[in-house]
Design a protein around this motif. Sequence first.
Motif, mmCIF file in Angstrom:
data_model
loop_
_atom_site.group_PDB
_atom_site.id
_atom_site.type_symbol
_atom_site.label_atom_id
_atom_site.label_comp_id
_atom_site.label_asym_id
_atom_site.label_seq_id
_atom_site.Cartn_x
_atom_site.Cartn_y
_atom_site.Cartn_z
ATOM 1 N N LYS A 164 0.844 -1.195 0.000
ATOM 2 C CA LYS A 164 0.000 0.000 0.000
ATOM 3 C C LYS A 164 0.875 1.239 0.000
ATOM 4 N N CYS A 165 0.510 2.190 -0.858
ATOM 5 C CA CYS A 165 1.228 3.457 -0.948
ATOM 6 C C CYS A 165 0.201 4.561 -1.165
ATOM 7 N N PRO A 166 0.210 5.586 -0.319
ATOM 8 C CA PRO A 166 -0.763 6.666 -0.490
ATOM 9 C C PRO A 166 -0.677 7.347 -1.861
ATOM 10 N N GLN A 167 0.522 7.436 -2.435
ATOM 11 C CA GLN A 167 0.679 8.114 -3.724
ATOM 12 C C GLN A 167 0.242 7.260 -4.909
ATOM 13 N N SER A 168 0.514 5.940 -4.855
ATOM 14 C CA SER A 168 0.239 5.104 -6.027
ATOM 15 C C SER A 168 -0.839 4.045 -5.807
ATOM 16 N N GLY A 169 -1.368 3.937 -4.610
ATOM 17 C CA GLY A 169 -2.431 2.974 -4.350
ATOM 18 C C GLY A 169 -1.899 1.625 -3.921
ATOM 19 N N VAL A 170 -2.641 0.581 -4.262
ATOM 20 C CA VAL A 170 -2.317 -0.774 -3.840
ATOM 21 C C VAL A 170 -1.687 -1.529 -5.002
ATOM 22 N N GLN A 171 -0.656 -2.286 -4.700
ATOM 23 C CA GLN A 171 0.068 -3.061 -5.710
ATOM 24 C C GLN A 171 0.118 -4.517 -5.258
ATOM 25 N N LEU A 172 -0.350 -5.436 -6.093
ATOM 26 C CA LEU A 172 -0.240 -6.860 -5.814
ATOM 27 C C LEU A 172 1.156 -7.313 -6.229
ATOM 28 N N VAL A 173 1.851 -8.010 -5.317
ATOM 29 C CA VAL A 173 3.192 -8.484 -5.611
ATOM 30 C C VAL A 173 3.283 -9.985 -5.387
ATOM 31 N N SER A 174 4.239 -10.596 -6.054
ATOM 32 C CA SER A 174 4.560 -12.006 -5.886
ATOM 33 C C SER A 174 5.865 -12.089 -5.105
ATOM 34 N N LEU A 175 5.902 -12.984 -4.116
ATOM 35 C CA LEU A 175 7.053 -13.097 -3.228
ATOM 36 C C LEU A 175 7.672 -14.479 -3.306
ATOM 37 N N SER A 176 8.980 -14.521 -3.239
ATOM 38 C CA SER A 176 9.722 -15.757 -3.024
ATOM 39 C C SER A 176 10.679 -15.467 -1.889
ATOM 40 N N VAL A 177 10.790 -16.395 -0.957
ATOM 41 C CA VAL A 177 11.665 -16.194 0.199
ATOM 42 C C VAL A 177 12.353 -17.511 0.512
ATOM 43 N N ALA A 178 13.630 -17.410 0.894
ATOM 44 C CA ALA A 178 14.403 -18.611 1.176
ATOM 45 C C ALA A 178 15.448 -18.334 2.242
ATOM 46 N N PRO A 179 15.797 -19.379 2.997
ATOM 47 C CA PRO A 179 16.919 -19.244 3.919
ATOM 48 C C PRO A 179 18.207 -19.079 3.111
ATOM 49 N N MET A 180 19.159 -18.376 3.674
ATOM 50 C CA MET A 180 20.450 -18.182 3.011
ATOM 51 C C MET A 180 21.529 -18.936 3.777
ATOM 52 N N PRO A 181 22.468 -19.564 3.066
ATOM 53 C CA PRO A 181 23.611 -20.168 3.756
ATOM 54 C C PRO A 181 24.347 -19.094 4.557
ATOM 55 N N ALA A 182 24.782 -19.442 5.746
ATOM 56 C CA ALA A 182 25.359 -18.470 6.674
ATOM 57 C C ALA A 182 26.519 -17.674 6.077
ATOM 58 N N ALA A 183 27.434 -18.326 5.384
ATOM 59 C CA ALA A 183 28.605 -17.619 4.851
ATOM 60 C C ALA A 183 28.194 -16.578 3.806
ATOM 61 N N GLU A 184 27.292 -16.953 2.903
ATOM 62 C CA GLU A 184 26.847 -16.014 1.871
ATOM 63 C C GLU A 184 26.034 -14.883 2.488
ATOM 64 N N ALA A 185 25.194 -15.213 3.438
ATOM 65 C CA ALA A 185 24.376 -14.196 4.093
ATOM 66 C C ALA A 185 25.259 -13.190 4.814
ATOM 67 N N ALA A 186 26.280 -13.668 5.510
ATOM 68 C CA ALA A 186 27.162 -12.776 6.274
ATOM 69 C C ALA A 186 27.918 -11.815 5.367
ATOM 70 N N SER A 187 28.173 -12.218 4.127
ATOM 71 C CA SER A 187 28.886 -11.310 3.221
ATOM 72 C C SER A 187 28.000 -10.150 2.772
ATOM 73 N N LEU A 188 26.695 -10.303 2.910
ATOM 74 C CA LEU A 188 25.763 -9.237 2.528
ATOM 75 C C LEU A 188 25.326 -8.399 3.727
ATOM 76 N N HIS A 189 25.134 -9.063 4.861
ATOM 77 C CA HIS A 189 24.810 -8.375 6.128
ATOM 78 C C HIS A 189 25.027 -9.391 7.241
ATOM 79 N N PRO A 190 25.686 -8.989 8.334
ATOM 80 C CA PRO A 190 26.001 -9.967 9.385
ATOM 81 C C PRO A 190 24.780 -10.615 10.035
ATOM 82 N N ASP A 191 23.628 -9.967 10.015
ATOM 83 C CA ASP A 191 22.428 -10.522 10.648
ATOM 84 C C ASP A 191 21.464 -11.182 9.672
ATOM 85 N N ALA A 192 21.748 -11.136 8.382
ATOM 86 C CA ALA A 192 20.826 -11.676 7.383
ATOM 87 C C ALA A 192 20.748 -13.195 7.471
#
Length: 157
Positions: A94-122
């Motif tokens: 939801k955005c007051p300027q542009s209204g409502v947007q339907l999105v498709s999501l994909s989510v996955a766990p990340m291997p610890a070493a790769e995740a840490a290279s992007l952010h230590p808590d990811a």
Amino acid sequence: MDAPTPAAVDNEAWGAVQAAFGALGRVVLLLDPSYRVMRASASLDALTCQGTQSRLEGRPVSDLLGSRLFVPGDAVHRALSQGKRQEGRRAFLKCPQSGVQLVSLSVAPMPAAEAASLHPDARFMLVMRPADLDEAQDAEAGPKHGLLARSPAMLQI
């Protein structure tokens, strides 16, 4: 030549991730174990409202996607807890300027070493795109003897 500092390597890797997914029209979020947004790609603002990216970092992802996803007992939460990914989930932005947007999501766990290279808590990567792309692709595709064809060559059979 001096070796890059950890922060420079971190930002360089994150820049590459943003560029790769951005080229495909995707937004990337890195989530910590509590589903707080650790990093969000700059393209998030184009999908939502200006300034969303900067406001969202450090906040629960539910602030963006609503409170029904990523709660204990939800299919997404269960899958991630078991080390599995979830793809094709839907959510409304939801955005007051542009209204409502339907999105498709994909989510996955990340291997610890790769995740840490992007952010230590990811711990998780969430990829988001406008869901209206599904409809556009389906309109171009045609059924061919019970199959769905998308390539120009297959559409001519």
